[in-house]
Enzyme design. Structure first.
Site, PDB file in Angstrom:
ATOM      1  N   ASP A   1       0.861  -1.183   0.000  1.00 15.70           N
ATOM      2  CA  ASP A   1       0.000   0.000   0.000  1.00 15.70           C
ATOM      3  C   ASP A   1       0.899   1.236   0.000  1.00 15.70           C
ATOM      4  O   ASP A   1       1.107   1.878   1.026  1.00 15.70           O
ATOM      5  CB  ASP A   1      -0.942  -0.001   1.196  1.00 15.70           C
ATOM      6  CG  ASP A   1      -2.006   1.093   1.107  1.00 15.70           C
ATOM      7  OD1 ASP A   1      -2.029   1.827   0.091  1.00 15.70           O
ATOM      8  OD2 ASP A   1      -2.813   1.216   2.041  1.00 15.70           O
TER       9      ASP A   1
ATOM     10  N   SER B   1      -4.953   7.837  20.143  1.00 15.14           N
ATOM     11  CA  SER B   1      -3.912   8.103  19.162  1.00 15.14           C
ATOM     12  C   SER B   1      -3.059   9.258  19.680  1.00 15.14           C
ATOM     13  O   SER B   1      -3.430   9.921  20.652  1.00 15.14           O
ATOM     14  CB  SER B   1      -4.537   8.472  17.809  1.00 15.14           C
ATOM     15  OG  SER B   1      -5.298   7.395  17.286  1.00 15.14           O
TER      16      SER B   1
ATOM     17  N   HIS C   1       4.650   3.969  13.584  1.00 14.55           N
ATOM     18  CA  HIS C   1       3.530   4.425  12.746  1.00 14.55           C
ATOM     19  C   HIS C   1       2.187   4.044  13.331  1.00 14.55           C
ATOM     20  O   HIS C   1       1.143   4.370  12.769  1.00 14.55           O
ATOM     21  CB  HIS C   1       3.657   3.870  11.327  1.00 14.55           C
ATOM     22  CG  HIS C   1       2.968   2.553  11.094  1.00 14.55           C
ATOM     23  ND1 HIS C   1       3.248   1.415  11.824  1.00 14.55           N
ATOM     24  CD2 HIS C   1       2.003   2.193  10.201  1.00 14.55           C
ATOM     25  CE1 HIS C   1       2.484   0.424  11.397  1.00 14.55           C
ATOM     26  NE2 HIS C   1       1.732   0.859  10.417  1.00 14.55           N
TER      27      HIS C   1
END
Length: 472
Positions: free
Chosen positions: A83, A373, A391
């Site tokens: 991706d 997050s 990441h």
């Protein structure tokens, strides 16, 4: 202190630098070191490291940084990932979380987002008036003006400036290699989310006290509602990976290149096939940044439907975590690969986009569904790791294993279903996304602690989920 979060692991083929706290390091699967040993057999490599979210991937682990000198260097599609250009985007709104405390309102917003953002895997995007050739050649600069709404108000314009890169330059002749069906399928998928771990999430911001000044300069405040987006290059990037991967595999067999892992693909940068791949990879990076931009555009339109025309959604930052490109470090040119790794530059670094030269740019680190997050900023110590950090949280078990080991009740509980604090999800059945439950991932707080402890980056804000849109 930093030594607790950093190790050099000597393998038969070389050294891999591992950034992880003791518990995370001890939990690593031996296969990640087998993969590192194979990766280190690619000639002329000057550096390789793992971030604390590292886990097994195809050919190369997710969480890898691998570096060559640009002169005499190599490129590896396996260390870019399939991706291509997958990454993160965050937009800041003018809403406070208290304006979203009503669960019914959050559900209304999620439904409105689905109106503008196709979530089915084979759905057509709503952007048929955009020319795909302009997108893959020019990135964000290939979009019609109406899709850059803040372009008419330069003082507020962030669409083209608050991104890691708005356009990747390439040799456009490489685009002639793709058949018509690839162009058609990729055009249909512009502005679509995709499935798996891709998402749109509405979050509430908690500023870290010691980074309050930076957060203020970025336009952030406590309780602010933010939009986090995770997606990539969809069919276009997949086609680049498949097409170039097949050609490179044949070339490697013919020239006797390879390691113990036949899925680990690589070629010298000067090889004609490598040059083709790099150019097509850059076209996929252009596609990816535009795709995330259009997803944000769709969310913005949904927000205006729900909250009226006073609703604002400005770009904080857009960056990638699957790519390879040329960077300058200490005056020397390197070709840097990051697969499941995020670039985090400190204040004053010349590669920061203009708006972030003084502060350093936001580094966007998603958690898993139901967990927080993080928005970080690079620290000077990051130079030792070519300014790479994690990441995300990183998987600890496969999708199939997660479905066997995690119950729907456990997943439902992690989303606080049935309470006023429920993390609203667009899926009718949680069973369809059980493989994305928090129990499938490492503890993101441990990941962040390792990054901070290793001196690679600092936390600017913690973002707690309020509503999530997943692809089907």
């Amino acid at each position: 202190m930093i030594e607790q979060f950093y190790r050099q692991v000597q393998l038969p083929s070389g050294v891999v630098h591992v950034y992880a706290g003791e518990d995370l390091f001890k939990s690593l699967d031996y296969k990640v070191f087998e993969m590192a040993n194979n990766n280190l057999q690619i000639p002329n490599q000057v550096y390789m490291s793992y971030t604390p979210d590292v886990h097994v991937g195809v050919g190369t682990c997710i969480g890898t940084t691998a570096v060559w000198n640009t002169s005499g260097g190599y490129v590896s599609p396996s260390i870019v990932g399939s991706d291509i250009g997958c990454g993160m985007r965050v937009h800041l709104t003018n809403l406070h979380k208290d304006e979203l405390k009503d669960v019914k309102l959050r559900r209304k917003l999620v439904k409105a987002i689905e109106k503008y953002l196709p979530i089915e895997d084979h759905a057509r995007g709503h952007f048929s008036d955009i020319r795909l050739e302009h997108v893959v050649k020019k990135g964000l600069h290939g979009l019609p003006k109406k899709y850059i709404p803040d372009g008419y108000t330069p003082r507020k314009a962030t669409s083209l400036t608050h991104v890691e890169r708005s356009k990747f330059h390439l040799d456009e002749e490489a685009l002639d290699l793709f058949p018509e069906q690839v162009w058609h399928r990729s055009h249909r998928q512009l502005g679509t989310l995709g499935n798996g771990n891709h998402f749109v999430e509405i979050q509430s911001v908690e500023i870290a006290e010691e980074r309050r000044e930076i957060a203020g300069k970025w336009g952030m405040f406590d309780g602010q509602a933010a939009v986090m987006i995770h997606s990539g290059s969809r069919a276009w990037g997949g086609s680049v990976s498949q097409y170039c991967g097949s050609l490179l595999a044949k070339m490697m067999r013919a020239e006797g290149l390879g390691t113990a892992d036949p899925k680990l693909l690589f070629a010298p940068l000067e090889h004609p096939l490598a040059r083709k791949y790099v150019n097509l990879m850059y076209s996929a990076l252009n596609y990816a940044v535009v795709n995330r931009h259009l997803i944000a555009y769709a969310v913005r339109e949904a927000g205006k439907d729900v909250f009226g025309h006073k609703f604002e959604m400005t770009t904080l930052y857009d960056l990638m975590h699957n790519y390879a490109w040329e960077e300058e470090h200490e005056g020397q040119s390197f070709f840097v690969h990051r697969k499941g790794a995020t670039r985090a530059l400190p204040p004053g670094h010349p590669d920061n986009p203009e708006p972030y030269v003084e502060t350093g740019h936001p580094a966007l680190i998603p958690g898993s569904m139901g967990t927080a997050s993080y928005i970080m900023v690079g620290a000077p110590g990051g130079r030792d790791n070519f300014y790479s950090i994690c990441h995300g949280a990183g998987r600890i078990r496969s999708r199939s294993a997660t479905k066997k080991l995690v119950t729907l009740n456990e997943f439902s509980s992690s989303l606080k279903v049935g309470t006023d604090e429920e993390i609203v999800v667009n899926q009718k059945s949680l069973e369809s996304i059980l493989d994305e439950s928090p129990q499938a991932y490492k503890d993101v707080d441990q990941i962040i602690d390792s990054v901070v402890g290793a001196g690679l980056a600092h936390v600017v804000a913690k973002c707690k989920p309020m509503a999530t849109v997943k692809g089907a």
